[in-house]
Each structure stands twice: as C-alpha cells, then as structure tokens.
Scaffold this motif. Structure first.
Motif, PDB file in Angstrom:
ATOM      1  N   ARG A  70       0.854  -1.183   0.000  1.00 34.02           N
ATOM      2  CA  ARG A  70       0.000   0.000   0.000  1.00 34.02           C
ATOM      3  C   ARG A  70       0.896   1.241   0.000  1.00 34.02           C
ATOM      4  O   ARG A  70       2.028   1.204   0.512  1.00 34.02           O
ATOM      5  CB  ARG A  70      -0.895   0.026   1.238  1.00 34.02           C
ATOM      6  N   GLY A  72       0.802   5.770   0.407  1.00 33.75           N
ATOM      7  CA  GLY A  72      -0.006   6.910   0.793  1.00 33.75           C
ATOM      8  C   GLY A  72       0.842   8.150   1.006  1.00 33.75           C
ATOM      9  O   GLY A  72       2.070   8.076   1.142  1.00 33.75           O
ATOM     10  N   ALA A 114      -9.424   3.516  11.759  1.00 34.19           N
ATOM     11  CA  ALA A 114      -9.658   3.616  10.322  1.00 34.19           C
ATOM     12  C   ALA A 114      -9.602   2.211   9.732  1.00 34.19           C
ATOM     13  O   ALA A 114      -8.582   1.520   9.849  1.00 34.19           O
ATOM     14  CB  ALA A 114      -8.613   4.503   9.662  1.00 34.19           C
ATOM     15  N   LEU A 170      -9.169   0.406   6.542  1.00 31.63           N
ATOM     16  CA  LEU A 170      -8.598   0.813   5.264  1.00 31.63           C
ATOM     17  C   LEU A 170      -8.945  -0.188   4.163  1.00 31.63           C
ATOM     18  O   LEU A 170      -9.525  -1.246   4.424  1.00 31.63           O
ATOM     19  CB  LEU A 170      -7.088   0.963   5.413  1.00 31.63           C
ATOM     20  N   GLU A 171      -8.594   0.163   2.946  1.00 33.39           N
ATOM     21  CA  GLU A 171      -8.918  -0.667   1.791  1.00 33.39           C
ATOM     22  C   GLU A 171      -8.262  -2.045   1.907  1.00 33.39           C
ATOM     23  O   GLU A 171      -7.076  -2.163   2.208  1.00 33.39           O
ATOM     24  CB  GLU A 171      -8.440   0.023   0.514  1.00 33.39           C
ATOM     25  N   SER A 231      -6.177   0.724  11.270  1.00 27.90           N
ATOM     26  CA  SER A 231      -5.344   1.628  12.064  1.00 27.90           C
ATOM     27  C   SER A 231      -6.110   2.017  13.323  1.00 27.90           C
ATOM     28  O   SER A 231      -7.073   2.777  13.263  1.00 27.90           O
ATOM     29  CB  SER A 231      -4.980   2.870  11.259  1.00 27.90           C
ATOM     30  N   TRP A 262      -1.827   6.569   7.084  1.00 28.78           N
ATOM     31  CA  TRP A 262      -2.968   6.463   6.177  1.00 28.78           C
ATOM     32  C   TRP A 262      -2.481   6.171   4.762  1.00 28.78           C
ATOM     33  O   TRP A 262      -1.595   6.841   4.236  1.00 28.78           O
ATOM     34  CB  TRP A 262      -3.771   7.763   6.182  1.00 28.78           C
ATOM     35  N   THR A 263      -3.047   5.139   4.166  1.00 29.06           N
ATOM     36  CA  THR A 263      -2.714   4.747   2.798  1.00 29.06           C
ATOM     37  C   THR A 263      -4.007   4.499   2.037  1.00 29.06           C
ATOM     38  O   THR A 263      -4.821   3.671   2.458  1.00 29.06           O
ATOM     39  CB  THR A 263      -1.866   3.455   2.790  1.00 29.06           C
ATOM     40  N   PRO A 264      -4.251   5.190   0.932  1.00 27.00           N
ATOM     41  CA  PRO A 264      -5.526   5.006   0.236  1.00 27.00           C
ATOM     42  C   PRO A 264      -5.649   3.691  -0.514  1.00 27.00           C
ATOM     43  O   PRO A 264      -6.711   3.067  -0.496  1.00 27.00           O
ATOM     44  CB  PRO A 264      -5.583   6.206  -0.721  1.00 27.00           C
TER      45      PRO A 264
END
Length: 498
Positions: free
Chosen positions: A44, A46, A430, A432-433, A455, A488-490
């Motif tokens: 990942r 970000g 969070a 995440l994807e 997270s 945070w990583t999209p």
C-alpha cells in the motif's frame, strides 16, 4: 532541520503521518493462524508528511509517498515501510528542506492540493514534481507506485521495498496535467487494470486541455500502444475505469479539473458541473486504432470514484461501483476562503450501485443496490476484464453529510446477498482498503482470503485482519499486530509469489 507537526485536519487522527521507516520481522499474530498456503505481499502507498513545502504549506498531494509491505509466507508475516525515493524526495533530502512551491499551494486553506504547476527555479527546474502517493500495483515482476498526476511510475522491489527508480517505459507515456521537465517525466493512471493471463496493463493520462485523455496499453516487455481521445466530450477527473473482455470503459463525469481556476479565479482546481452529462466511452482493448463508442446518458449527476467491476450479458453492460451523491472533495460552493480542508468521507456518501447500459439502444439506468454506505471496492484481480461475481468493500453508516466506515462486506453481485463483519463500533480507528488473495493460484473466483488493514490510531497500533471468504461473519482467521499506528494509505494490491 526540524519542524513541528502542523496543526491541520489533514495531519490528525487517522491521518497522523508515520514518518519513520520500520522493519518488523516475524510479526506477532495475536489471534488465530496465518493461512500457510498464502505466499505473497500486500502493498500500500499513501501521502506522508515529511516537511512543509517551500512556501510553508502542506497540501495532501505534495506529501512524499510511503509504501507499506506485508509479506506472508508459510504462516509468517514480515512488515516494512519505506519512503518512495522519487526525484523530488532525493532533491529535498540533498538540501534538507522543501524545494517546491505550487501555484495552488499558497492559499493555506481547503484550496491547497498541489495539483497546480510547480514554480520552477534553478534548483528544481529539471525535477519532476510527482510524489507517487496514491496507489501501488504489480506489473512485470515489480511493484509500481503511481500518483494521480505529476510524476512517472516508480518501480519498488517487492521484498526490500527499495526504490528501484522510474520505470524504463515511462519515456513512452504522454504528458498529463503538467508539462514534462526532463526525459522520462510523465504520469500514469492511479487505478490501471491488467489482464492476469497476458500481463498487459491498461492505463491513461488526463489533462485539462485537448486531447483530454490519452490511453496507454503497456505490454510486459515495456512497449506501449497509445491513443489520444480527441473526440472526448469534456475534461474530467479520469480516476478509474472498468475493464470488460472487449473494452476499457471510461466514465466522463461532471467532476472537472482546470488549472486556470487557480491563477485566474484564486480557487481550487476542481469543479462540479451538474449540467454536464455522464458519457460512457467504450474503448476497444485490443486495437489502438478502432472506433470508440460514446454513449451519452441521461443519468443524474452523481460520481463514481472507484469502480468495482463489470459484466456483459444478454446485450447489457452492467457497471458496478460505490456511487457518490457528489465527489467527496471541497468546492467553492462548499467552503469560504480560510476554511480548513474537509476530508473525503465527511462531505459526501456513497452506496453500492449499478449503471446498466443497453448496448443496442444506448439507454442507461441507475440502481442503488444497498442502503449501506460503501467505498473502497475490491475484486479477485485475476478476473479483471473477464466478468465477475464477488465484490468486496468497506461498509459503514451515515454520519451527518458523509459516512463513517466500520465493516468488511462481501457481496455476491449476481444474487446481491451479503456477508458483513463489523470491525469496529465506537472506537476511533480507520478501516482501510482491503485486498483479495486467492487460496491457490488456480482457485475459483473469490475463493481465498481478504486482508484488511486497520489503524487503531488512538491506541497507536496497527493491525492486519485476515478473513476466509468462505464465511467472513466468523471473524478473522488471523490477526497480525504492529506496535505502532499505521500511516494512512488510500490504495494498494496483492502480489502473489506462488
């Protein structure tokens, strides 16, 4: 030189940057067992704040990219994260300060996104502005990190996460939103798709002047077939596509981009023009010169940011995706000068939906398939462009004008039956994807495991939860712990080593 962490929404909570490189070998498995048949990596990337820009601001897309990699093999997990050492990163490391100013980077409010042109000087005049902080995907035995605009694709070693450099095929890519400043400077789609059998990669560039889109078909040997879409109806933020056996399906939506808004009107670069129709482009996959079919729809103004997948059956093209009521980005009608930036899911919400196109008549209709907020869709990527049944997504609940994401959802897209597992309730975290990893290289579509990064930022710890697709409602079959908060990583993808 040291800097205080800026007091900005984009750098708080789940978005607090993970500014250090870490290696965690033999990660702690606090619950269950990692499936021993899994051998591969989940990668990942970000945006991660390292230092302010030259003008002292902190636009999200000016932040350097950081890649995270979780490698699984024979029941063991190893984690690494590393800065992506782009030309911009290396220049700033040499000088130990920000070396770039952006034309949209001096507002100090919601208009700062670092999508404007760089103000060039004798230090940075030949350095691409890209940060490669949006997505990372497998191609030709490497992981390739890409941004939305402004930087060539960067090859990453899948084991060490070492930055190997700009991919050699970048010299064949077209100009994106910004003019090239050196040989090999280009950009590439944030969400390309690929054919698992042939290894061919389907990507593009977009810009605010004609031709608004250039398609790029990248072959495993690095050769590229390109096509300018001179007949595109208008400029659009071409963020994602669908792939079918015959076509690249690109939606032209009324989410527009215009650099002149920055310089001429002192506004953010993006626009939302509901008077523009949604137009679907059916671009032949295998013939770069074949005619594109343009389907002008009467669909209401709405926005697909991330596609799930597509099917073609009985003369009907079905395009599945979470569908927003509007783009989850700030516009001038939403915010005033000086307002802080609003983050993604706080100002818009999306639900799993379907656009159906009658291929005989061109008629289009929209269906909302669920009342549950939905985003970050994923599929079994071995079946890109082949039709599909299984879709995976992060689900949530409505929260004021937006949504709060808390669950993993697996959907049979033929029957619309769901499996749901709620990962968090009221805790600050969070979800995440995720990514899908097949049980074996030749297992049926959707048969395997879903890996979900979580997270728990308030507790300053991270976690990967692994679910068996046979029944995710039983909870994770393994939980892998990290002793720090994950940045945070999209977006990211699985690379199979088997």
């Amino acid at each position: 030189m040291g800097y205080p962490l800026p007091d900005e929404t984009a750098l708080k909570g789940a978005f607090t940057p993970m500014r250090f490189e870490a290696t965690v070998e033999e990660c702690i498995v606090s619950q269950g067992e990692i499936p021993r048949e899994l051998s591969g990596g989940f990668y990942r990337t970000g945006p991660t704040w390292k230092r302010p820009t030259e003008q002292g601001t902190n636009p999200l897309l000016s932040m350097d990219g950081m890649v995270q990699g979780l490698v699984l093999d024979n029941g063991r997990a190893d984690f690494r994260n590393r800065w992506i050492r782009t030309p911009k990163y290396l220049l700033e490391e040499t000088h130990q300060r920000g070396m770039f100013s952006w034309t949209d980077g001096g507002f100090h409010d919601w208009r700062d996104f670092a999508y404007g042109d760089v103000e060039r000087n004798r230090f940075n005049r030949c350095t691409p502005q890209g940060t490669n902080n949006i997505n990372i995907f497998p191609f030709a035995g490497e992981m390739v990190a890409a941004g939305e605009q402004g930087g060539a694709p960067i090859a990453i070693d899948p084991l060490t996460l070492e930055t190997k450099g700009i991919v050699p095929w970048s010299t064949q890519l077209s100009t994106g939103l910004h003019e090239k400043v050196t040989y090999g400077d280009a950009c590439f789609a944030a969400h390309p798709k690929w054919d698992h059998e042939t290894g061919v990669l389907y990507g593009w560039n977009y810009r605010d002047t004609a031709p608004f889109v250039t398609m790029h078909t990248v072959h495993p040997d690095g050769t590229i077939d390109s096509r300018d879409l001179w007949d595109a109806p208008y400029n659009t933020v071409a963020h994602d596509i669908w792939l079918t056996p015959e076509w690249v399906v690109m939606p032209f939506q009324p989410f527009t981009i215009d650099k002149a808004k920055i310089t001429d009107r002192k506004l953010g670069i993006w626009g939302w023009d509901e008077s523009l129709p949604i137009v679907i482009a059916l671009i032949p996959r295998d013939d770069v010169n074949a005619k594109v079919r343009w389907i002008k729809t009467d669909l209401p103004a709405q926005y697909v940011m991330h596609t799930m997948s597509a099917n073609v059956e009985n003369g009907k093209l079905t395009l599945d995706a979470p569908i927003f009521n509007r783009p989850p980005f700030p516009f001038e009608q939403d915010f005033a000068e000086g307002d802080d930036i609003a983050l993604f899911f706080s100002i818009a919400k999306s639900y799993l939906g379907r656009w159906t196109i009658d291929l005989d008549t061109g008629a289009a209709k929209m269906e909302q398939l669920s009342d549950r907020p939905s985003e970050l869709p994923k599929v079994d990527e071995r079946f890109y462009g082949k039709g599909y049944t299984w879709g995976f997504q992060v689900g949530g609940v409505v929260k004021r004008k937006g949504m709060s994401m808390n669950s993993l959802v697996v959907t049979n897209m033929k029957t619309m039956s769901d499996q749901v597992y709620q990962i968090r309730s009221g805790e600050p975290a969070a979800v995440l994807e995720s990514t899908f990893a097949p049980r074996s290289p030749d297992s049926p579509e959707g048969d395997g495991f879903i890996i979900v990064p979580v997270s728990w930022w308030a507790d300053k710890r991270g976690e990967y939860q692994i679910f068996d697709t046979h029944d995710i409602t039983q909870g994770p079959v393994a939980t892998i712990e990290l002793p720090f908060a994950m940045g945070w990583t999209p977006h990211g993808h699985w690379m199979d080593f088997r």
